[in-house]
Scaffold this motif. Structure first.
Motif, short mmCIF file in Angstrom:
data_model
loop_
_atom_site.label_atom_id
_atom_site.label_comp_id
_atom_site.label_asym_id
_atom_site.label_seq_id
_atom_site.Cartn_x
_atom_site.Cartn_y
_atom_site.Cartn_z
N SER A 164 -0.47 -17.60 -27.28
CA SER A 164 0.68 -17.97 -28.08
C SER A 164 0.35 -18.77 -29.35
CB SER A 164 1.70 -18.75 -27.24
OG SER A 164 1.10 -19.91 -26.70
N SER B 91 6.74 -16.00 -22.54
CA SER B 91 7.46 -16.17 -23.79
C SER B 91 8.71 -17.02 -23.59
CB SER B 91 7.84 -14.79 -24.35
OG SER B 91 8.56 -14.91 -25.56
N GLN C 219 4.27 -10.60 -34.85
CA GLN C 219 3.18 -11.17 -34.08
C GLN C 219 3.56 -11.41 -32.62
OE1 GLN C 219 1.48 -13.61 -37.99
NE2 GLN C 219 1.61 -14.64 -36.03
N MET C 220 4.82 -11.80 -32.38
CA MET C 220 5.23 -12.09 -31.01
C MET C 220 5.18 -10.83 -30.15
SD MET C 220 5.87 -14.56 -29.12
CE MET C 220 5.99 -15.73 -30.49
N ALA D 10 0.58 -16.89 -32.68
CA ALA D 10 1.86 -16.44 -33.25
C ALA D 10 2.17 -17.20 -34.53
CB ALA D 10 2.96 -16.65 -32.23
N HIS E 147 10.51 -18.53 -26.77
CA HIS E 147 10.54 -17.39 -27.68
C HIS E 147 11.38 -16.26 -27.10
CE1 HIS E 147 7.56 -19.41 -30.05
NE2 HIS E 147 6.63 -19.33 -29.12
#
Length: 337
Positions: free
Chosen positions: A334, A121, A77-78, A337, A126
């Motif tokens: 985000s 991110s 997903q990221m 995610a 992340h």
């Protein structure tokens, strides 16, 4: 959620490819229409066909481009959110530039948006793209600094041998032959655009499929380059006449001879960038700078300095704005995610 995000990336990539063809059609058709080498409808149809062919052949260079840009790309997903944020940002910036009537680089918008999404991110703690500073410098800032200057200088210099070769020929014959050459030049520019920009959408779709686990490493489904080529051709067929008017009428006035010289030179730079240097050169930067360079080599002032300054300003603003948009959209997406 992975399936939903993958579908969203595919849809937005389709919009990006369409807008890419829609906006950058001006590089292939503006001068040909301005000098009456081709009618608008014929120019657009010719550009659509050769844009599609170039995009289909660009598949040979997709892996090289993807390796330069997408090192250590996150999966799941990221990774899909990174791509989605970047493509949305690039699309919105492209629409804004079309609305203003200014030619700008879709390639630099996409890469800068992806760098911005990676920064978003990092803010969230992340995984980020590997070596984004090197990516920003080598794929955005360096081409932005070098390619317009090279295209301008070569465009200016190339006028000398062209005018020397035509020195003993009647002006009406020179114009007729130059218009004939411009018909070919417009097709060559469209082919070079497809060869360069077809890699962008194809690489985005390839990375999206890899991130979603739909394909394995080294695979490239046949529908991906066909999908890209068709969307680029459709966008070109509709034509971005706002930007074409800026290039053909507002920015610089050139005769058919200088127009054909500028287009052939710009196309040559696109081929060298794609095949020899494996560098994502902007069609907009190459053609616009070559046209201004050829137009500057005249006995009268042919370039609108105010319009040129505004265009140059948007070129500088594009990386900054798209980095900010990419980060903003990643932060907004985000929670998915």
């Amino acid at each position: 959620m992975v399936a939903f995000l993958l579908g969203a990336v595919i849809v937005t990539a389709a919009v990006f490819a369409f807008l890419n063809g829609f906006r950058d059609a001006s590089a292939a058709v503006a001068l040909s229409v301005r000098t009456r080498a081709l009618t608008p409808s014929i120019a657009v149809l010719l550009a659509s066909l050769f844009n599609c062919l170039g995009a289909l052949l660009s598949v040979a260079f997709v892996a090289i481009f993807a390796d330069k840009l997408f090192m250590n790309f996150p999966t799941g997903q990221m990774g899909l959110i990174l791509l989605l944020a970047a493509v949305i940002s690039a699309c919105l910036w492209g629409i804004y530039m079309w609305w203003r009537g200014f030619p700008s680089s879709s390639t630099q918008a996409l890469i800068s948006s992806l760098v911005g999404a990676s920064m978003g991110s990092a803010i969230m703690g992340h995984q980020t793209l590997e070596s984004i500073n090197i990516t920003m410098w080598s794929l955005v800032l360096l081409p932005l600094l070098i390619s317009p200057v090279v295209a301008f200088v070569l465009g200016f210099v190339a006028v000398y041998p062209a005018t020397w070769a035509a020195r003993n020929t009647a002006p009406h014959r020179v114009n007729r032959r130059a218009r004939q050459m411009q018909s070919v030049a417009g097709a060559v520019v469209a082919f070079g655009h497809g060869l360069q920009d077809g890699q962008r959408t194809t690489a985005v779709l390839l990375l999206a499929l890899l991130a979603a686990g739909s394909i394995g490493a080294g695979e490239l489904p046949l529908w991906v380059p066909i999908f890209t080529a068709v969307l680029l051709a459709l966008g070109t067929a509709f034509g971005g006449w706002r930007i074409s008017y800026t290039l053909g009428h507002r920015l610089v006035r050139v005769d058919p001879l200088r127009g054909s010289v500028a287009q052939m030179l710009g196309a040559a730079l696109l081929f060298i960038g794609a095949i020899v240097l494996h560098m994502p050169l902007s069609t907009t930067h190459a053609i616009t700078a070559a046209v201004v360079g050829a137009g500057a080599n005249q006995r009268f002032a042919a370039t609108n300095g105010k319009v040129l300054a505004k265009i140059a300003g948007t070129w500088i603003l594009t990386p900054l704005a798209c980095v900010a948009l990419g980060a903003l959209f990643f932060l907004a997406l985000s929670p998915l995610a």
